[in-house]
Design an enzyme around this catalytic site. Structure first.
Site, PDB file in Angstrom:
ATOM      1  N   HIS A   1      10.616  17.194  -8.465  1.00 42.83           N
ATOM      2  CA  HIS A   1      10.564  16.471  -9.733  1.00 42.83           C
ATOM      3  C   HIS A   1       9.130  16.248 -10.189  1.00 42.83           C
ATOM      4  CE1 HIS A   1      14.526  15.494  -8.078  1.00 42.83           C
ATOM      5  NE2 HIS A   1      14.913  15.321  -9.323  1.00 42.83           N
TER       6      HIS A   1
ATOM      7  N   PRO B   1      15.387  29.643 -11.855  1.00 39.73           N
ATOM      8  CA  PRO B   1      16.522  30.554 -11.983  1.00 39.73           C
ATOM      9  C   PRO B   1      16.667  31.151 -13.389  1.00 39.73           C
ATOM     10  CG  PRO B   1      17.174  28.584 -10.791  1.00 39.73           C
ATOM     11  CD  PRO B   1      15.814  28.318 -11.338  1.00 39.73           C
TER      12      PRO B   1
ATOM     13  N   GLN C   1      16.718  20.201 -16.989  1.00 37.93           N
ATOM     14  CA  GLN C   1      16.628  18.779 -16.665  1.00 37.93           C
ATOM     15  C   GLN C   1      15.281  18.369 -16.089  1.00 37.93           C
ATOM     16  OE1 GLN C   1      19.372  16.697 -13.654  1.00 37.93           O
ATOM     17  NE2 GLN C   1      20.396  16.404 -15.629  1.00 37.93           N
ATOM     18  N   PHE C   2      14.718  19.202 -15.231  1.00 41.39           N
ATOM     19  CA  PHE C   2      13.345  19.050 -14.745  1.00 41.39           C
ATOM     20  C   PHE C   2      12.725  20.439 -14.704  1.00 41.39           C
ATOM     21  CE2 PHE C   2      15.282  15.194 -13.158  1.00 41.39           C
ATOM     22  CZ  PHE C   2      14.284  14.240 -13.300  1.00 41.39           C
TER      23      PHE C   2
ATOM     24  N   GLU D   1      22.220  20.197 -19.136  1.00 41.22           N
ATOM     25  CA  GLU D   1      22.926  19.383 -18.144  1.00 41.22           C
ATOM     26  C   GLU D   1      22.783  17.897 -18.487  1.00 41.22           C
ATOM     27  OE1 GLU D   1      21.151  20.623 -14.469  1.00 41.22           O
ATOM     28  OE2 GLU D   1      21.529  22.738 -14.929  1.00 41.22           O
TER      29      GLU D   1
ATOM     30  N   SER E   1      23.707  25.410 -14.374  1.00 42.69           N
ATOM     31  CA  SER E   1      23.344  26.827 -14.305  1.00 42.69           C
ATOM     32  C   SER E   1      22.220  27.088 -15.289  1.00 42.69           C
ATOM     33  CB  SER E   1      24.552  27.714 -14.641  1.00 42.69           C
ATOM     34  OG  SER E   1      24.160  29.078 -14.705  1.00 42.69           O
ATOM     35  N   GLU E   2      20.980  27.000 -14.809  1.00 44.51           N
ATOM     36  CA  GLU E   2      19.832  27.171 -15.690  1.00 44.51           C
ATOM     37  C   GLU E   2      19.796  28.561 -16.323  1.00 44.51           C
ATOM     38  OE1 GLU E   2      19.290  23.617 -13.495  1.00 44.51           O
ATOM     39  OE2 GLU E   2      19.680  25.644 -12.735  1.00 44.51           O
TER      40      GLU E   2
END
Length: 230
Positions: free
Chosen positions: A131, A91, A84-85, A31, A61-62
């Site tokens: 985060h 998921p 991203q984090f 992403e 969509s991980e």
């Protein structure tokens, strides 16, 4: 080798750029990792340097990101994907644990899964609930996975290079608190992690730091203290 002063972000970017230049099967996606270069700019300029088919953005969509990487890796590519984090990795947990980690065993060695899942992880930057998490223990107990967490720019580049070249899946967690440098200390007002600079002399060329071998920082006689990351 010639060396350049780099922080961890620059060292990781250099590792990716080196490997993508050397090996056309290495891809980078996730992403905002293509055009934008990632939230922390670890993938900055990769799309410009290597093209849209090798550095690209994905939907949010991980499970899709990791699932696509599993398929690509079993067909001979070496995808390096970014979550991203680390807080968003859950998921994709089933794809990582049930598919990627088991590929070599379930196929009797006919298939391997040479993929890397990169992700910024950990606290120390006042990132709040989603985060700041440190989910590494959920992966270190899974057969078939390697978990790598660097503690400095030099190791970060060498370990990421080794992770990309590994024929099995590697979870590569990057301590956000060390990206640009650590705090000055807890007794004084901490320096903003976005402004601090913790640089190391890092070779511009490709090199490897072996996975799974500890560096002995200080020898003693009575206890062994193991540490990683921050």
């Amino acid at each position: 080798m010639s060396t350049t002063a780099m922080n961890m972000i620059q060292a990781l970017n250099s590792a990716l750029d080196n490997k993508m230049s050397e090996d056309p099967t290495v891809l980078s996606f996730g992403e905002d990792t293509g055009y934008f270069g990632g939230v922390f700019r670890v993938t900055d300029h990769l799309q410009k340097n290597h093209g849209l088919t090798r550095s690209f953005d994905t939907p949010i969509s991980e499970s899709g990101i990791v699932g696509a990487a599993v398929g690509m890796s079993t067909y001979g590519l070496r995808p390096v994907v970014e979550i991203q984090f680390a807080d968003y990795i859950y998921p994709a947990y089933d794809q990582i644990v049930s598919e990627a980690a088991k590929m070599r065993y379930r196929s009797g060695g006919q298939f391997t899964c040479p993929m890397v899942v990169r992700s910024p992880y950990g606290g120390g930057i006042f990132g709040g609930q989603t985060h700041s998490q440190s989910p590494e223990s959920l992966f270190t107990h899974i057969s078939g996975l390697k978990v790598v967490i660097p503690s400095n720019p030099y190791d970060a580049k060498g370990l990421l290079t080794s992770a990309i070249e590994d024929d099995d899946p590697v979870i590569f967690f990057e301590p956000k608190r060390l990206y640009n440098g650590p705090f000055d200390g807890w007794h004084e007002k901490p320096v903003s992690p976005w402004k601090a600079q913790e640089l190391a002399q890092v070779p511009a060329e490709k090199y490897n730091v072996p996975i799974g071998k500890a560096r002995v920082m200080r020898e003693g006689n009575d206890v062994t203290i193991l540490a990683y990351g921050t």
